[in-house]
Design a protein around this motif. Structure first.
Motif, PDB file in Angstrom:
ATOM      1  N   TRP A 272      -2.269   9.246  -3.858  1.00 40.00           N
ATOM      2  CA  TRP A 272      -2.229   8.000  -4.245  1.00 40.00           C
ATOM      3  C   TRP A 272      -3.481   7.053  -3.716  1.00 40.00           C
ATOM      4  O   TRP A 272      -3.754   6.035  -4.371  1.00 40.00           O
ATOM      5  CB  TRP A 272      -0.822   7.519  -4.291  1.00 40.00           C
ATOM      6  CG  TRP A 272       0.065   7.690  -5.519  1.00 40.00           C
ATOM      7  CD1 TRP A 272      -0.111   8.846  -6.116  1.00 40.00           C
ATOM      8  CD2 TRP A 272       1.448   7.358  -5.381  1.00 40.00           C
ATOM      9  NE1 TRP A 272       1.113   8.994  -6.921  1.00 40.00           N
ATOM     10  CE2 TRP A 272       1.987   8.015  -6.518  1.00 40.00           C
ATOM     11  CE3 TRP A 272       2.331   6.323  -5.155  1.00 40.00           C
ATOM     12  CZ2 TRP A 272       3.247   7.874  -6.976  1.00 40.00           C
ATOM     13  CZ3 TRP A 272       3.330   6.096  -5.226  1.00 40.00           C
ATOM     14  CH2 TRP A 272       4.170   6.788  -6.469  1.00 40.00           C
ATOM     15  N   VAL A 273      -3.495   7.184  -2.250  1.00 40.37           N
ATOM     16  CA  VAL A 273      -4.416   6.201  -1.650  1.00 40.37           C
ATOM     17  C   VAL A 273      -5.745   6.580  -2.198  1.00 40.37           C
ATOM     18  O   VAL A 273      -6.549   5.657  -2.580  1.00 40.37           O
ATOM     19  CB  VAL A 273      -4.525   6.538  -0.141  1.00 40.37           C
ATOM     20  CG1 VAL A 273      -5.559   5.734   0.685  1.00 40.37           C
ATOM     21  CG2 VAL A 273      -3.072   6.159   0.462  1.00 40.37           C
TER      22      VAL A 273
ATOM     23  N   SER B 141       0.984  -5.008   4.486  1.00 43.46           N
ATOM     24  CA  SER B 141       1.053  -3.868   3.364  1.00 43.46           C
ATOM     25  C   SER B 141       0.231  -4.294   2.057  1.00 43.46           C
ATOM     26  O   SER B 141      -0.672  -3.557   1.671  1.00 43.46           O
ATOM     27  CB  SER B 141       2.308  -3.342   3.277  1.00 43.46           C
ATOM     28  OG  SER B 141       2.154  -2.232   2.192  1.00 43.46           O
TER      29      SER B 141
ATOM     30  N   ALA C  29       0.704  -0.824  -0.207  1.00 39.37           N
ATOM     31  CA  ALA C  29      -0.074   0.124   0.068  1.00 39.37           C
ATOM     32  C   ALA C  29       0.711   1.296  -0.108  1.00 39.37           C
ATOM     33  O   ALA C  29       2.022   1.253   0.559  1.00 39.37           O
ATOM     34  CB  ALA C  29      -0.950  -0.161   1.050  1.00 39.37           C
ATOM     35  N   PRO C  30       0.530   2.415  -0.560  1.00 41.24           N
ATOM     36  CA  PRO C  30       1.364   3.549  -0.653  1.00 41.24           C
ATOM     37  C   PRO C  30       1.335   4.429   0.560  1.00 41.24           C
ATOM     38  O   PRO C  30       0.676   5.422   0.632  1.00 41.24           O
ATOM     39  CB  PRO C  30       0.488   4.238  -1.933  1.00 41.24           C
ATOM     40  CG  PRO C  30      -0.930   3.991  -1.697  1.00 41.24           C
ATOM     41  CD  PRO C  30      -1.058   2.513  -1.451  1.00 41.24           C
ATOM     42  N   TYR C  31       1.496   3.856   1.571  1.00 40.44           N
ATOM     43  CA  TYR C  31       1.984   4.547   2.869  1.00 40.44           C
ATOM     44  C   TYR C  31       3.446   4.984   2.984  1.00 40.44           C
ATOM     45  O   TYR C  31       4.207   4.002   2.708  1.00 40.44           O
ATOM     46  CB  TYR C  31       1.448   3.833   4.070  1.00 40.44           C
ATOM     47  CG  TYR C  31      -0.002   3.752   3.845  1.00 40.44           C
ATOM     48  CD1 TYR C  31      -0.832   4.645   3.698  1.00 40.44           C
ATOM     49  CD2 TYR C  31      -0.577   2.253   4.386  1.00 40.44           C
ATOM     50  CE1 TYR C  31      -2.246   4.443   3.534  1.00 40.44           C
ATOM     51  CE2 TYR C  31      -2.184   2.441   4.336  1.00 40.44           C
ATOM     52  CZ  TYR C  31      -2.862   3.362   3.850  1.00 40.44           C
ATOM     53  OH  TYR C  31      -4.225   3.103   3.893  1.00 40.44           O
ATOM     54  N   PRO C  32       3.925   6.023   3.604  1.00 44.86           N
ATOM     55  CA  PRO C  32       5.136   6.345   4.137  1.00 44.86           C
ATOM     56  C   PRO C  32       5.719   4.977   4.681  1.00 44.86           C
ATOM     57  O   PRO C  32       5.135   4.421   5.725  1.00 44.86           O
ATOM     58  CB  PRO C  32       5.087   7.588   4.667  1.00 44.86           C
ATOM     59  CG  PRO C  32       3.921   8.236   4.465  1.00 44.86           C
ATOM     60  CD  PRO C  32       2.776   7.146   4.243  1.00 44.86           C
ATOM     61  N   ARG C  33       7.123   4.816   4.535  1.00 50.30           N
ATOM     62  CA  ARG C  33       8.011   3.962   5.430  1.00 50.30           C
ATOM     63  C   ARG C  33       9.351   4.437   5.457  1.00 50.30           C
ATOM     64  O   ARG C  33       9.677   5.452   4.800  1.00 50.30           O
ATOM     65  CB  ARG C  33       8.076   2.617   4.406  1.00 50.30           C
ATOM     66  CG  ARG C  33       8.842   2.665   3.143  1.00 50.30           C
ATOM     67  CD  ARG C  33       8.850   1.510   2.199  1.00 50.30           C
ATOM     68  NE  ARG C  33       9.781   1.796   1.291  1.00 50.30           N
ATOM     69  CZ  ARG C  33      10.347   0.855   0.426  1.00 50.30           C
ATOM     70  NH1 ARG C  33       9.470  -0.393   0.338  1.00 50.30           N
ATOM     71  NH2 ARG C  33      11.148   1.120  -0.692  1.00 50.30           N
TER      72      ARG C  33
ATOM     73  N   LEU D 202      -7.834  -1.556  -0.152  1.00 55.27           N
ATOM     74  CA  LEU D 202      -7.912  -0.113  -0.859  1.00 55.27           C
ATOM     75  C   LEU D 202      -8.427   0.082  -2.072  1.00 55.27           C
ATOM     76  O   LEU D 202      -9.135   0.992  -2.570  1.00 55.27           O
ATOM     77  CB  LEU D 202      -6.815   0.704  -0.688  1.00 55.27           C
ATOM     78  CG  LEU D 202      -6.156   1.279   0.760  1.00 55.27           C
ATOM     79  CD1 LEU D 202      -4.686   1.577   0.468  1.00 55.27           C
ATOM     80  CD2 LEU D 202      -6.906   2.176   1.104  1.00 55.27           C
TER      81      LEU D 202
ATOM     82  N   THR E 257       8.223   7.899   0.283  1.00 53.41           N
ATOM     83  CA  THR E 257       7.449   8.619   0.621  1.00 53.41           C
ATOM     84  C   THR E 257       6.333   9.111  -0.523  1.00 53.41           C
ATOM     85  O   THR E 257       6.502  10.080  -1.268  1.00 53.41           O
ATOM     86  CB  THR E 257       8.096  10.103   1.041  1.00 53.41           C
ATOM     87  OG1 THR E 257       9.063   9.796   2.110  1.00 53.41           O
ATOM     88  CG2 THR E 257       6.946  11.069   1.787  1.00 53.41           C
TER      89      THR E 257
ATOM     90  N   GLU F 260      -3.382  -4.677   2.626  1.00 55.75           N
ATOM     91  CA  GLU F 260      -4.011  -3.220   2.824  1.00 55.75           C
ATOM     92  C   GLU F 260      -4.327  -2.628   1.380  1.00 55.75           C
ATOM     93  O   GLU F 260      -5.281  -2.124   1.192  1.00 55.75           O
ATOM     94  CB  GLU F 260      -3.115  -2.272   3.639  1.00 55.75           C
ATOM     95  CG  GLU F 260      -3.496  -0.956   3.651  1.00 55.75           C
ATOM     96  CD  GLU F 260      -4.836  -0.674   4.322  1.00 55.75           C
ATOM     97  OE1 GLU F 260      -5.245   0.497   4.316  1.00 55.75           O
ATOM     98  OE2 GLU F 260      -5.618  -1.733   5.073  1.00 55.75           O
TER      99      GLU F 260
ATOM    100  N   ALA G 157       0.367  11.823  -1.217  1.00 58.00           N
ATOM    101  CA  ALA G 157      -0.669  11.531  -0.349  1.00 58.00           C
ATOM    102  C   ALA G 157      -1.979  11.226  -1.396  1.00 58.00           C
ATOM    103  O   ALA G 157      -2.814  10.419  -0.922  1.00 58.00           O
ATOM    104  CB  ALA G 157      -1.025  12.776   0.353  1.00 58.00           C
TER     105      ALA G 157
END
Length: 233
Positions: free
Chosen positions: A161-162, A187, A124-128, A194, A156, A190, A159
């Protein structure tokens, strides 16, 4: 039989490979970071029994141009231009890892053009936590500047993308590499949550599912694409 070709898209020359009958339904394959179209050769040859299969070297990779300007949005634009240049109005789209990110960005941008979407071990496109990759020694089949630019975006992600994932209309299969993969399975799960109408399937062989377990990959993907596949062909 595979054919190597080139096409110009927005000032960038893209290299690609083609398998299968010209009249077959088109499926487009997008490889992972650092990989090229030939990475799909084993599974592409099987899919091509009933389909026209296209595998693309994304910008900064292989025989495609290395223009020095890199982002996942530029790769999305390249793929959209590729589809337009080849007149591919309706496709199925398969992407592995970074190629999967490009694939879901394409599907979100053109919801009427992608019928079915397969995402292989994509988080999923969340920061890591950001890390700085070390350049391998020797000559590389990809531009190292591309790796650094893309890794920054993956660490990063933008935002929006989600939200874009929620606009995907393609039926979607999300393949999960399981515990052996460096991509956390939570991930990947997730990501499947989405995307509307997405179905996760676990093939627990690690990140390189289509390479480590081609028969299991083909069984899942060909079944999803409504193809008949038999491993003993």
């Amino acid at each position: 039989m595979v054919t190597r070709r080139f096409v110009g898209v927005g000032g960038v020359r893209l290299a690609y490979r083609v398998w299968g009958p010209p009249e077959g339904p088109p499926v487009v394959l997008l490889p992972a970071l650092g990989e090229v179209s030939g990475d799909w050769a084993t599974v592409a040859a099987e899919l091509a029994r009933e389909r026209r299969v296209y595998a693309v070297d994304l910008r900064g990779h292989g025989r495609s141009d290395w223009p020095g300007a890199y982002s996942l949005e530029l790769m999305r634009a390249d793929v959209l231009g590729f589809l337009d240049a080849l007149g591919l109005d309706r496709i199925d789209l398969v992407g592995h890892s970074m190629g999967g990110i490009v694939a879901y960005l394409v599907a979100a941008a053109r919801p009427g053009q992608v019928d079915r979407l397969v995402l292989e071990d994509v988080g999923a496109p969340y920061p890591r936590p950001a890390t700085t990759p070390q350049r391998p020694d020797g000559e590389l089949p990809f531009d190292w500047a591309m790796v650094l630019a893309v890794r920054r975006q993956i660490d990063t992600p933008p935002a929006d993308w989600v939200a874009a994932l929620g606009g995907i209309t393609a039926r979607t299969l999300v393949l999960v590499g399981g515990p052996p993969s460096h991509i956390p399975r939570e991930s990947v799960a997730e990501l499947a949550r989405l995307i509307p109408d997405a179905r996760p399937v676990t093939i627990p062989v690690g990140h390189l599912i289509h390479r480590e377990a081609p028969e299991a990959f083909l069984e899942a993907v060909a079944g999803f694409l409504d193809l008949a596949y038999s491993g003993d062909r």
